[in-house]
Each structure stands twice: as structure tokens, then as C-alpha cells.
Design an enzyme around this catalytic site. Structure first.
Site, PDB file in Angstrom:
ATOM      1  NE  ARG A  79      57.569 -30.307  30.193  1.00 53.83           N
ATOM      2  CZ  ARG A  79      57.832 -31.508  30.708  1.00 53.83           C
ATOM      3  NH1 ARG A  79      57.633 -31.750  31.992  1.00 53.83           N
ATOM      4  NH2 ARG A  79      58.309 -32.477  29.948  1.00 53.83           N
ATOM      5  CE  LYS A 182      62.234 -31.927  29.257  1.00 53.84           C
ATOM      6  NZ  LYS A 182      62.530 -32.354  30.630  1.00 53.84           N
ATOM      7  CD  GLU A 218      63.873 -30.214  38.747  1.00 61.69           C
ATOM      8  OE1 GLU A 218      63.808 -31.397  38.375  1.00 61.69           O
ATOM      9  OE2 GLU A 218      63.395 -29.276  38.104  1.00 61.69           O
TER      10      GLU A 218
HETATM   11  C1  LIG Z   1      62.112 -32.991  31.755  1.00 60.81           C
HETATM   12  C2  LIG Z   1      62.529 -32.751  33.166  1.00 60.81           C
HETATM   13  C3  LIG Z   1      61.943 -33.440  34.253  1.00 60.81           C
HETATM   14  C4  LIG Z   1      60.940 -34.559  34.080  1.00 60.81           C
HETATM   15  O1  LIG Z   1      59.748 -34.161  33.472  1.00 60.81           O
HETATM   16  P1  LIG Z   1      58.790 -35.276  32.866  1.00 60.81           P
HETATM   17  O2  LIG Z   1      57.693 -34.491  32.232  1.00 60.81           O
HETATM   18  O3  LIG Z   1      58.307 -36.099  33.987  1.00 60.81           O
HETATM   19  O4  LIG Z   1      59.593 -36.049  31.897  1.00 60.81           O
HETATM   20  C5  LIG Z   1      62.342 -33.101  35.538  1.00 60.81           C
HETATM   21  N1  LIG Z   1      63.278 -32.151  35.759  1.00 60.81           N
HETATM   22  C6  LIG Z   1      63.874 -31.487  34.733  1.00 60.81           C
HETATM   23  C7  LIG Z   1      64.890 -30.459  35.037  1.00 60.81           C
HETATM   24  C8  LIG Z   1      63.510 -31.755  33.419  1.00 60.81           C
HETATM   25  O5  LIG Z   1      64.113 -31.085  32.424  1.00 60.81           O
END
Ligand SMILES: *Cc1c(COP(=O)(O)O)cnc(C)c1O
Length: 339
Positions: A79, A182, A218
């Protein structure tokens, strides 16, 4: 070292070691552990002005026998590579990423909380554009650093169903923007909605799709899931602006393989919540958080009687059981750290 393992929150702690590598002239140097927790970067670094940077969030878990293990760290590596592509940054190769994470965990192994406390070592890899660069263009130098800190369990003393509110006046990310990456900009854009939700007594804000404001995207900085009333499907939203949560993909698999539910990724309309008997938020930090209710304008939708749903609890126990080594993991999900 004198840490009250049972009362950790989510706070920065200056551990003895972090990893730091530097990219220049088309390649990464070997990188090394360092005890210095300060970065010195040029004032014109693109991360400071134009947000050219990405991060990851993951955890190391202590098992009953005292071993330390990571949960699907290859997915975090992948990722971060996808986030790097989106922002025209060099990728951190998977081997380098995994090796850096393992080095940081091993060097700070005294700070991986004991089994049974529910606490974990939270690991934060970051990749940032640095160096002299005042024009809007990709940086010519990058830093990759990995640091860590012990954090408490998201829930102390059992799961607590949480109330959320739809933040209809705010968007988190655009469909063809950076929603799937991210990156810090998405978080800067979420601060107002989070403040609004907290000031009104909610756990966090729920974002709707940026085009029509009809579909759930989200839950704060976690993904959404819900179980249909007939107990046949686990649904999660499908959208190009959702962050691909590793926890979400894991519970889609567990729902199918261990609980006989059909995993379905589909747009989920905020007006169509009656089809679900339970819902939750999921992510590394939130783990699995039961959703008690969603407030949308004048309506309050409560899932079931508002308590933790049956499948939500099962998924939580299965997931955390795997992470702490008490439940057999699907092949490849667990990576041990040698100390
Ligand atoms: C990091 C994140 C998540 C959760 O991702 P995981 O891989 O399950 O930790 C969900 N939404 C957002 C906006 C994120 O930045």
C-alpha cells in the site's frame, strides 16, 4: 523503563531506536537504526509545502508464549508503494520495508507490551519528499523512516458500541483524488469534520461519497462494514475514494471462510441502512468498533438494539485472536519477528 501497560493511550513515546533511509540520485542508501528522534530537513522540502508524503500504520503483537509477530505487513509495504506511485515518489521495495519494520521492532522489543494487556506496539512508517525544491514538482530526495510506540487497546474492558454522525457539509477526498492513498492531505481535510462530530458528542464523522452525497465512504479514519438482517452477507462500501483497509480485506475473508457469510463490496446508500442488523468500523487503530447508531440530519438510525452485534463480536474475537496468536491464521497472514 517503567511503563503502566494497562493504562496506555495513543500517545507518542520516544523509544530508543527508529530506522532512517535516504533516497538520492535514483537509489536508496542502506538505511540504519538511529537513536535520534529529530529529522533535519530543508525548509523548502515538498513535504512541508505541497504534502508530498505518505504513511502507514501497523502493529506488533506479543503472543502468549512471548513471541512477537506482525499482521500482514506485506500489505502495508504494497500500500505504501501504491501511495508512492500516486504522489510520484520512489517506492520502498517490499524487502526493505519489511526489514526496516523488523529491525525497529527487534531493537525496541522491550516496549512490545505483554500478552494479555491488549496493548500493542504501534508502528508508523513514513515516506517524505525532502531537499531543496520550492517549485511544484516531485522532490529529488526522499526520507523513509519507521518509528514505533506502545499503545493501549482501543477498548478497555470490552467493546463499546459508538455513535457516529454523517458530516454532510464535508468531503474527505475526491473520486479521482488521493482517497485511496494513505497521505497526510486526506487527514488535514478530515480535521473539521472530526471536530464537528466530537463537539456534538459523536465518536467520529461518517463521510458520504463526494459526487452525490448518497453512499457511505468512511467512518472517521476507518472503513465501514455491515451485516444484512438475513445474516447472509457482510457488505463494505465500494468507491474509488476509500482507503483500502487491510483490516477490511481481512474481515471480508474471515466472514466468508469462517462464518459462512458472502463478502460483498458494493455502494451502500445512507438511505438504505434498514437492510442491516449490525454495522462496524474497522482499521488497525479502531480494530473493529461496533456502530451503535448513525445520525443523518434529523434521523437517528440505530442498528439492532444498539448493543454489539453477534457477527461483529465474532469477527472481533477471530481477528484479534489471529493477531495475538491464539487463533490459527490463514496462510501468510502472520510474520514473526526474531529478537
Ligand atoms: C489507515 C486507514 C484505514 C484503515 O486501514 P487498515 O489497513 O485497516 O489499518 C481506513 N481509513 C483510512 C482513511 C485510513 O487512513
Amino acid at each position: 523503563m517503567n511503563i503502566d501497560w494497562d493504562n496506555l493511550g495513543f500517545d507518542y513515546m520516544n523509544l530508543p531506536y527508529r530506522f532512517l533511509a535516504h533516497w538520492q540520485d535514483g537509489q536508496w542508501d542502506a538505511g540504519a537504526l538511529t537513536s535520534n528522534n529529530m529529522l533535519t530537513i530543508n525548509e523548502s522540502s515538498p513535504i512541508l509545502h505541497y504534502g508530498q508524503g505518505a504513511f502507514e500504520g501497523m502493529k506488533a503483537y506479543r503472543t502468549k508464549s512471548g513471541q512477537i509477530q506482525l499482521f500482514r505487513p506485506d500489505r502495508n509495504a504494497k500500500r505504501m508503494q501504491d501511495s508512492a506511485d500516486k504522489l510520484l515518489m520512489p517506492q520502498v521495495p517490499t524487502e526493505m520495508f519489511l526489514d526496516a519494520v523488523k529491525q525497529v521492532v527487534a531493537a525496541n522489543h522491550d516496549y512490545v507490551p505483554p500478552y494479555g494487556t491488549g496493548a500493542t506496539l504501534y508502528i508508523r512508517p513514513i515516506l517524505i519528499g525532502v531537499g531543496e525544491n520550492i517549485g511544484v514538482a516531485p522532490a529529488k530526495e526522499y526520507l523513509f523512516t519507521v518509528f514505533a510506540m506502545p499503545v493501549g487497546p482501543y477498548f478497555k474492558g470490552g467493546m463499546v458500541p459508538t455513535k457516529f454522525i454523517v458530516a454532510d457539509a464535508f468531503d474527505r477526498a475526491a473520486h479521482y483524488g488521493t482517497g485511496q492513498a494513505k497521505v497526510g492531505g486526506n487527514y488535514a481535510a478530515s480535521l473539521q469534520a472530526g471536530k464537528y462530530a466530537h463537539e456534538h458528542g459523536y465518536g467520529d464523522a461518517i463521510y458520504l461519497d463526494p459526487l452525490e452525497h448518497k453512499y457511505i465512504e468512511e467512518v472517521g479514519s476507518a472503513n465501514f462494514f455491515a451485516i444484512t438482517k438475513d445474516h447472509k452477507q457482510l457488505q463494505t462500501p465500494k468507491s474509488p475514494s476509500i482507503l483500502p483497509s487491510i483490516t477490511k480485506f481481512s474481515i471480508l475473508d474471515l466472514a466468508r471462510d469462517r462464518f459462512g457469510l458472502e463478502p460483498v463490496q458494493t455502494p451502500i446508500a445512507i438511505s438504505d441502512l434498514d437492510q442491516f442488523s449490525e454495522a462496524g468500523a474497522c482499521g488497525t487503530a479502531a480494530v473493529i468498533t461496533p456502530i451503535q447508531s448513525i445520525t443523518y440530519g434529523d434521523t437517528v438510525h440505530t442498528f439492532g438494539d444498539g448493543s454489539t452485534g453477534e457477527y461483529t463480536a465474532k469477527l472481533y474475537n477471530e481477528l484479534t485472536g489471529i493477531q495475538f496468536g491464539d487463533v490459527e491464521a490463514p496462510a501468510g497472514w502472520i510474520v514473526p519477528v526474531e529478537v
